[in-house]
Design a protein around this motif. Structure first.
Motif, PDB file in Angstrom:
ATOM      1  N   SER A  19       0.866  -1.182   0.000  1.00  0.00           N
ATOM      2  CA  SER A  19       0.000   0.000   0.000  1.00  0.00           C
ATOM      3  C   SER A  19       0.897   1.223   0.000  1.00  0.00           C
ATOM      4  O   SER A  19       1.604   1.475   0.985  1.00  0.00           O
ATOM      5  N   THR A  20       0.873   1.985  -1.098  1.00  0.00           N
ATOM      6  CA  THR A  20       1.727   3.180  -1.137  1.00  0.00           C
ATOM      7  C   THR A  20       1.262   4.197  -0.086  1.00  0.00           C
ATOM      8  O   THR A  20       2.081   4.894   0.504  1.00  0.00           O
ATOM      9  N   GLY A  21      -0.055   4.248   0.164  1.00  0.00           N
ATOM     10  CA  GLY A  21      -0.564   5.158   1.196  1.00  0.00           C
ATOM     11  C   GLY A  21       0.010   4.809   2.565  1.00  0.00           C
ATOM     12  O   GLY A  21       0.428   5.678   3.330  1.00  0.00           O
ATOM     13  N   LEU A  58       3.607   5.702   2.785  1.00  0.00           N
ATOM     14  CA  LEU A  58       3.741   7.159   2.972  1.00  0.00           C
ATOM     15  C   LEU A  58       3.409   7.557   4.406  1.00  0.00           C
ATOM     16  O   LEU A  58       4.114   8.370   5.009  1.00  0.00           O
ATOM     17  N   ARG A  59       2.358   6.959   4.974  1.00  0.00           N
ATOM     18  CA  ARG A  59       2.000   7.310   6.356  1.00  0.00           C
ATOM     19  C   ARG A  59       3.120   6.910   7.321  1.00  0.00           C
ATOM     20  O   ARG A  59       3.449   7.655   8.238  1.00  0.00           O
ATOM     21  N   GLU A  60       3.717   5.751   7.083  1.00  0.00           N
ATOM     22  CA  GLU A  60       4.844   5.344   7.951  1.00  0.00           C
ATOM     23  C   GLU A  60       6.020   6.306   7.786  1.00  0.00           C
ATOM     24  O   GLU A  60       6.655   6.696   8.768  1.00  0.00           O
ATOM     25  N   GLY A  62      -5.275  15.617   0.885  1.00  0.00           N
ATOM     26  CA  GLY A  62      -6.029  14.714   0.006  1.00  0.00           C
ATOM     27  C   GLY A  62      -5.561  14.793  -1.434  1.00  0.00           C
ATOM     28  O   GLY A  62      -6.258  14.363  -2.353  1.00  0.00           O
ATOM     29  N   GLU A  63      -4.364  15.369  -1.643  1.00  0.00           N
ATOM     30  CA  GLU A  63      -3.825  15.463  -3.010  1.00  0.00           C
ATOM     31  C   GLU A  63      -2.867  14.317  -3.287  1.00  0.00           C
ATOM     32  O   GLU A  63      -2.380  13.667  -2.363  1.00  0.00           O
ATOM     33  N   LEU A  64      -2.547  14.134  -4.573  1.00  0.00           N
ATOM     34  CA  LEU A  64      -1.603  13.072  -4.910  1.00  0.00           C
ATOM     35  C   LEU A  64      -0.176  13.523  -4.649  1.00  0.00           C
ATOM     36  O   LEU A  64       0.190  14.661  -4.950  1.00  0.00           O
ATOM     37  N   ASP A 112      -2.194  -1.890  -3.548  1.00  0.00           N
ATOM     38  CA  ASP A 112      -3.383  -1.190  -3.056  1.00  0.00           C
ATOM     39  C   ASP A 112      -3.070   0.310  -3.102  1.00  0.00           C
ATOM     40  O   ASP A 112      -2.206   0.779  -2.368  1.00  0.00           O
ATOM     41  N   GLY A 113      -3.735   1.019  -4.015  1.00  0.00           N
ATOM     42  CA  GLY A 113      -3.503   2.477  -4.098  1.00  0.00           C
ATOM     43  C   GLY A 113      -2.423   2.856  -5.090  1.00  0.00           C
ATOM     44  O   GLY A 113      -2.024   4.018  -5.151  1.00  0.00           O
ATOM     45  N   TYR A 114      -1.942   1.919  -5.848  1.00  0.00           N
ATOM     46  CA  TYR A 114      -0.991   2.196  -6.912  1.00  0.00           C
ATOM     47  C   TYR A 114      -1.352   1.299  -8.088  1.00  0.00           C
ATOM     48  O   TYR A 114      -1.545   0.103  -7.864  1.00  0.00           O
TER      49      TYR A 114
HETATM   50  P1  AMP Z   1      -4.479   5.633   0.564  1.00  0.00           P
HETATM   51  O1  AMP Z   1      -4.072   5.102   1.881  1.00  0.00           O
HETATM   52  O2  AMP Z   1      -4.241   4.680  -0.576  1.00  0.00           O
HETATM   53  O3  AMP Z   1      -5.878   6.205   0.551  1.00  0.00           O
HETATM   54  O4  AMP Z   1      -3.496   6.868   0.253  1.00  0.00           O
HETATM   55  C1  AMP Z   1      -3.458   8.000   1.106  1.00  0.00           C
HETATM   56  C2  AMP Z   1      -2.807   9.163   0.393  1.00  0.00           C
HETATM   57  O5  AMP Z   1      -1.449   8.835   0.049  1.00  0.00           O
HETATM   58  C3  AMP Z   1      -3.433   9.594  -0.924  1.00  0.00           C
HETATM   59  O6  AMP Z   1      -4.576  10.423  -0.754  1.00  0.00           O
HETATM   60  C4  AMP Z   1      -2.271  10.334  -1.570  1.00  0.00           C
HETATM   61  O7  AMP Z   1      -2.064  11.597  -0.962  1.00  0.00           O
HETATM   62  C5  AMP Z   1      -1.084   9.445  -1.188  1.00  0.00           C
HETATM   63  N1  AMP Z   1      -0.875   8.371  -2.169  1.00  0.00           N
HETATM   64  C6  AMP Z   1      -1.007   7.026  -1.971  1.00  0.00           C
HETATM   65  N2  AMP Z   1      -0.762   6.337  -3.084  1.00  0.00           N
HETATM   66  C7  AMP Z   1      -0.458   7.251  -4.033  1.00  0.00           C
HETATM   67  C8  AMP Z   1      -0.132   7.175  -5.409  1.00  0.00           C
HETATM   68  N3  AMP Z   1      -0.089   5.995  -6.050  1.00  0.00           N
HETATM   69  N4  AMP Z   1       0.137   8.325  -6.071  1.00  0.00           N
HETATM   70  C9  AMP Z   1       0.092   9.525  -5.450  1.00  0.00           C
HETATM   71  N5  AMP Z   1      -0.240   9.682  -4.161  1.00  0.00           N
HETATM   72  C10 AMP Z   1      -0.513   8.564  -3.444  1.00  0.00           C
END
Ligand code: AMP
Length: 217
Positions: free
Chosen positions: A30-32, A35-37, A56-58, A83-85
């Motif tokens: 999960s890229t999200g 990123l959170r970690e 809430g931006e990319l 998941d999320g990529y």
């Molecule tokens: P998620 O947990 O997948 O809902 O991701 C949370 C947040 O992380 C997203 O709203 C984006 O800000 C960032 N994020 C996660 N995956 C991506 C991605 N593939 N590309 C750009 N931003 C991402």
């Protein structure tokens, strides 16, 4: 198996990816979550990503691409559920080229189809366990008794303004990725409403349809 779980925020990608990883011994990428970690650990990536994630931006493609590449490479390009990529066309095109180069094309891209009104209801009541990353829903899946309540929090990007922003971003930037995959042999769309087990069964059926002839590298 090399799976992409696709769908709007709140479609249940995280929950289903977690179930798939537990039941099919796949690595949940999960890229999200990464990123959170990174934000929590205040790494350079985390510091760069924070303002985007919380609004809430990319996060810029090149930053997320490195995370995806490292994670996929760490499992030798197989046995994962993403998941999320990808979330942009550029990410999808990069992923296809990267996996082709490794001789490991995606075995399934499963879209979770959930109407907008359900998404807002799901996200506004979503809570997450800060240590395990597990998602809960205040009504449909409350945290079990005995869990330390201080560890159950709302994600900053699950607040109403950020939810609206994420849905706009999904419509403008991520939905075109679905069009990119539609028509591919590996693509299936399933109804993402109902209980976790119902949705899981639909995904399992979609995987049955896509994987037999494609599971080899
Ligand atoms: P998620 O947990 O997948 O809902 O991701 C949370 C947040 O992380 C997203 O709203 C984006 O800000 C960032 N994020 C996660 N995956 C991506 C991605 N593939 N590309 C750009 N931003 C991402």
């Amino acid at each position: 198996m090399r799976i992409v779980l696709f769908g709007p925020p709140g479609a249940g990608k995280g929950t289903q990816a977690r179930l798939l990883s537990e039941r099919r011994d796949l690595c949940h990428i999960s890229t999200g979550e990464i990123l959170r970690e990174s934000m929590e650990d205040e790494t350079p990536v985390g510091r760069e990503a924070k303002s985007y994630v919380e609004a809430g931006e990319l996060v810029p493609d090149d930053v997320v691409r490195r995370l995806a590449e490292d994670a996929i490479s760490s499992v030798e390009h197989d046995g994962f559920v993403l998941d999320g990529y990808p979330r942009t066309l550029q990410q999808a095109e990069w992923l296809t080229a990267f996996l082709e180069k490794e001789g490991a094309p995606l075995t399934a891209v499963v879209n979770l189809d959930v109407p907008d009104e359900k998404i807002v209801a799901r996200l506004s009541k979503r809570r997450v366990h800060t240590e395990t990353g597990e998602n809960f829903h205040l009504e449909a899946k409350p945290p079990p008794p005995g869990v330390d309540e201080a560890l159950i929090v709302q994600r900053p990007d699950d607040r109403p303004e950020a939810i609206r922003k994420r849905l706009d971003v999904y419509r403008d930037e991520t939905a075109p990725v679905r069009a990119h995959y539609e028509g591919h042999d590996a693509y299936r769309s399933v109804d993402g409403t109902g209980s976790f087990e119902e949705v899981y069964d639909r995904i399992a059926e979609a995987l049955e349809e896509t994987t037999p002839a494609r599971s080899g590298r």
